[in-house]
Design an enzyme around this catalytic site. Structure first.
Site, PDB file in Angstrom:
ATOM      1  N   CYS A 113      53.978  77.834  53.412  1.00 60.24           N
ATOM      2  CA  CYS A 113      55.212  77.234  53.941  1.00 60.24           C
ATOM      3  C   CYS A 113      56.468  77.725  53.236  1.00 60.24           C
ATOM      4  CB  CYS A 113      55.133  75.713  53.877  1.00 60.24           C
ATOM      5  SG  CYS A 113      53.804  75.067  54.887  1.00 60.24           S
ATOM      6  N   HIS A 252      62.486  73.363  54.772  1.00 61.97           N
ATOM      7  CA  HIS A 252      61.196  73.508  55.447  1.00 61.97           C
ATOM      8  C   HIS A 252      60.920  72.214  56.196  1.00 61.97           C
ATOM      9  CE1 HIS A 252      57.099  74.045  56.394  1.00 61.97           C
ATOM     10  NE2 HIS A 252      56.630  73.245  55.452  1.00 61.97           N
ATOM     11  N   ASN A 282      55.608  71.095  62.008  1.00 67.62           N
ATOM     12  CA  ASN A 282      55.600  71.976  60.831  1.00 67.62           C
ATOM     13  C   ASN A 282      55.077  73.356  61.253  1.00 67.62           C
ATOM     14  OD1 ASN A 282      55.074  73.310  58.437  1.00 67.62           O
ATOM     15  ND2 ASN A 282      54.141  71.561  57.426  1.00 67.62           N
TER      16      ASN A 282
HETATM   17  O1  UT7 Z   1      54.042  72.142  54.852  1.00 66.19           O
HETATM   18  C1  UT7 Z   1      53.322  71.995  53.656  1.00 66.19           C
HETATM   19  C2  UT7 Z   1      53.654  70.750  53.013  1.00 66.19           C
HETATM   20  N1  UT7 Z   1      53.024  69.654  53.681  1.00 66.19           N
HETATM   21  C3  UT7 Z   1      53.598  68.505  53.645  1.00 66.19           C
HETATM   22  O2  UT7 Z   1      54.680  68.421  53.125  1.00 66.19           O
HETATM   23  C4  UT7 Z   1      52.881  67.284  54.148  1.00 66.19           C
HETATM   24  C5  UT7 Z   1      53.156  66.153  53.221  1.00 66.19           C
HETATM   25  N2  UT7 Z   1      52.532  64.895  53.602  1.00 66.19           N
HETATM   26  C6  UT7 Z   1      52.917  64.155  54.640  1.00 66.19           C
HETATM   27  O3  UT7 Z   1      53.776  64.546  55.398  1.00 66.19           O
HETATM   28  C7  UT7 Z   1      52.320  62.785  54.812  1.00 66.19           C
HETATM   29  O4  UT7 Z   1      51.595  62.443  53.650  1.00 66.19           O
HETATM   30  C8  UT7 Z   1      51.380  62.665  56.038  1.00 66.19           C
HETATM   31  C9  UT7 Z   1      52.222  62.699  57.302  1.00 66.19           C
HETATM   32  C10 UT7 Z   1      50.388  63.799  56.037  1.00 66.19           C
HETATM   33  C11 UT7 Z   1      50.633  61.351  56.011  1.00 66.19           C
HETATM   34  O5  UT7 Z   1      51.523  60.249  55.924  1.00 66.19           O
HETATM   35  P1  UT7 Z   1      51.239  59.083  54.875  1.00 66.19           P
HETATM   36  O6  UT7 Z   1      52.266  58.070  55.081  1.00 66.19           O
HETATM   37  O7  UT7 Z   1      51.123  59.720  53.517  1.00 66.19           O
HETATM   38  O8  UT7 Z   1      49.851  58.514  55.395  1.00 66.19           O
HETATM   39  P2  UT7 Z   1      48.458  58.434  54.653  1.00 66.19           P
HETATM   40  O9  UT7 Z   1      47.852  59.787  54.498  1.00 66.19           O
HETATM   41  O10 UT7 Z   1      48.628  57.597  53.440  1.00 66.19           O
HETATM   42  O11 UT7 Z   1      47.605  57.648  55.732  1.00 66.19           O
HETATM   43  C12 UT7 Z   1      47.923  56.294  56.103  1.00 66.19           C
HETATM   44  C13 UT7 Z   1      46.933  55.820  57.145  1.00 66.19           C
HETATM   45  C14 UT7 Z   1      45.489  56.088  56.786  1.00 66.19           C
HETATM   46  O12 UT7 Z   1      44.716  54.970  57.200  1.00 66.19           O
HETATM   47  P3  UT7 Z   1      44.226  53.877  56.131  1.00 66.19           P
HETATM   48  O13 UT7 Z   1      43.405  54.647  55.125  1.00 66.19           O
HETATM   49  O14 UT7 Z   1      45.486  53.324  55.540  1.00 66.19           O
HETATM   50  O15 UT7 Z   1      43.452  52.934  56.968  1.00 66.19           O
HETATM   51  C15 UT7 Z   1      45.113  57.282  57.633  1.00 66.19           C
HETATM   52  O16 UT7 Z   1      43.745  57.319  57.949  1.00 66.19           O
HETATM   53  O17 UT7 Z   1      47.162  56.501  58.386  1.00 66.19           O
HETATM   54  C16 UT7 Z   1      45.933  57.026  58.887  1.00 66.19           C
HETATM   55  N3  UT7 Z   1      46.197  58.247  59.627  1.00 66.19           N
HETATM   56  C17 UT7 Z   1      46.509  58.258  60.931  1.00 66.19           C
HETATM   57  N4  UT7 Z   1      46.621  57.279  61.838  1.00 66.19           N
HETATM   58  C18 UT7 Z   1      46.957  57.615  63.094  1.00 66.19           C
HETATM   59  C19 UT7 Z   1      46.239  59.520  59.157  1.00 66.19           C
HETATM   60  N5  UT7 Z   1      46.556  60.382  60.141  1.00 66.19           N
HETATM   61  C20 UT7 Z   1      46.723  59.593  61.270  1.00 66.19           C
HETATM   62  C21 UT7 Z   1      47.077  59.900  62.597  1.00 66.19           C
HETATM   63  N6  UT7 Z   1      47.187  58.878  63.467  1.00 66.19           N
HETATM   64  N7  UT7 Z   1      47.330  61.156  63.019  1.00 66.19           N
END
Ligand code: UT7
Length: 325
Positions: A113, A252, A282
């Site tokens: 990225c 980014h 992204n």
């Molecule tokens: O480009 C390279 C750099 N990459 C990035 O910068 C990505 C950085 N990270 C992020 O943008 C965020 O961490 C994410 C968007 C990937 C995730 O958001 P988050 O607020 O950190 O969510 P999380 O991973 O803590 O997940 C929260 C909940 C989980 O459920 P439980 O364990 O709380 O029951 C996940 O299973 O959301 C669930 N979940 C989803 N639910 C519906 C994860 N993906 C999804 C989804 N739809 N697509």
């Protein structure tokens, strides 16, 4: 002094738009979850005949047109990608052929990225040392081809696309980082200790397969906010500018929440941040030049503006460039 000046930009997206509602038919997700957690509403997915090279070539043609230049004017092509058309040769050489450039220098840069920031700093150094007069710097990706389409935690986040800058080495009547246009200062970083937080589980010399993207999103998020705020502060300190001097930040485009958090840490108003993640998700190395080109074409970024480009991604790698348009 000699500076690398951005004399044109261009971008390209695949034909097929895939809104969140369509993602919700593929995996257990919803438009509400994706918008609330990421700001993403739509992404573009490459179809048959659309590859990293074809998207890159389309972006380059638009950038050349904006610069009023021909492909034959280009002596250097640096293409940032993590999704090359082939393991080798470099996709940059394929783009060179598609554009009809002959000779010159063409190679790929792999910094995921942050790839465009790495490519830009590399091309800038090469132009300033006289290795070429004009360069195409490209970020181009087809991440849809390395996504696990059954993993809702990653497949909703990424899209395909390409963006390109035409850089020209120009004698600029300037002192230090003041006056005149050009890339003023770039700072790049890497920390290989975090491979397991964002990687592809395949490769030519390991599995002999392409592999699929794997990410521990929450941890990447935490590192991204800290690393980006630190590098942005360092670039400001080095160049003597303050956050108030910046006209536009072109980050980014990974997650709208990362953009907000980084801007807040720097004390930058949100309306100075170019946000396109809602439209194309992204797109890895393509996202900075795609966002930049969008903001140039809609009239936000104008000649004379002071623009900060920044990115963070797999490796980890991260960096920032301060540019006077
Ligand atoms: O480009 C390279 C750099 N990459 C990035 O910068 C990505 C950085 N990270 C992020 O943008 C965020 O961490 C994410 C968007 C990937 C995730 O958001 P988050 O607020 O950190 O969510 P999380 O991973 O803590 O997940 C929260 C909940 C989980 O459920 P439980 O364990 O709380 O029951 C996940 O299973 O959301 C669930 N979940 C989803 N639910 C519906 C994860 N993906 C999804 C989804 N739809 N697509």
């Amino acid at each position: 002094m000699i500076r690398s000046v951005i004399v044109g930009s261009g971008s390209a997206l695949p034909k097929r738009a895939v809104p969140n509602a369509e993602m919700a038919q593929m995996v257990d997700t919803s438009d509400e979850w994706i918008v609330e957690r990421t700001g993403i509403r739509n992404r573009y997915i490459a179809g048959e005949g659309e590859t990293t090279a074809t998207l890159a070539a389309d972006a380059c043609r638009r950038a050349l047109e904006a610069a009023g230049l021909e492909a034959s004017d280009i002596g250097l092509i640096v293409l940032a990608t993590a999704t090359p058309d082939q393991t080798f040769p470099a996709t940059a050489t394929k783009v060179q052929d598609m554009l009809g450039c002959r000779g010159g220098i063409a190679f790929d840069v792999a910094a995921v990225c942050s790839g465009f920031l790495y490519a830009l700093a590399t091309a800038d150094s090469m132009l300033r040392t006289g290795m070429a007069k004009r360069a195409l710097v490209i970020g181009a990706e087809t991440f849809s081809r390395i996504l696990d389409w059954e993993d809702r935690t990653t497949c909703v986040l990424f899209g395909d696309g390409a963006g390109a800058f035409v850089l020209e080495a120009r004698e600029v009547a300037a002192e230090g980082y003041g006056d005149g246009p050009g890339i003023l200062f770039s700072q790049l970083h890497a920390d290989g200790a975090h491979n397991e937080l964002l990687y592809v589980d395949g490769g030519a010399s390991t599995t002999g397969t392409i592999g699929k993207l794997r990410m521990k999103g929450r941890e990447v998020f935490r590192h991204a906010v800290v690393n980006l705020a630190t590098v942005l502060q360092a670039v400001l300190e080095q160049t003597g500018f303050t956050a108030e001097d910046i006209d536009w930040v072109v980050p980014h485009q990974a997650n709208a929440r990362i953009l907000d958090a980084t801007a807040r840490k720097l004390g930058l108003p949100a309306d100075k941040v170019v946000v396109t993640v809602d439209q194309h998700a992204n797109t890895s190395a393509a996202s900075v030049p795609l966002a930049y080109d969008t903001a140039v074409r809609d009239g936000r970024i104008r000649p004379g503006d002071l623009v900060m480009l920044e990115a963070m991604g797999g490796g980890f790698t991260w960096g920032a460039s301060l540019v006077r348009v």
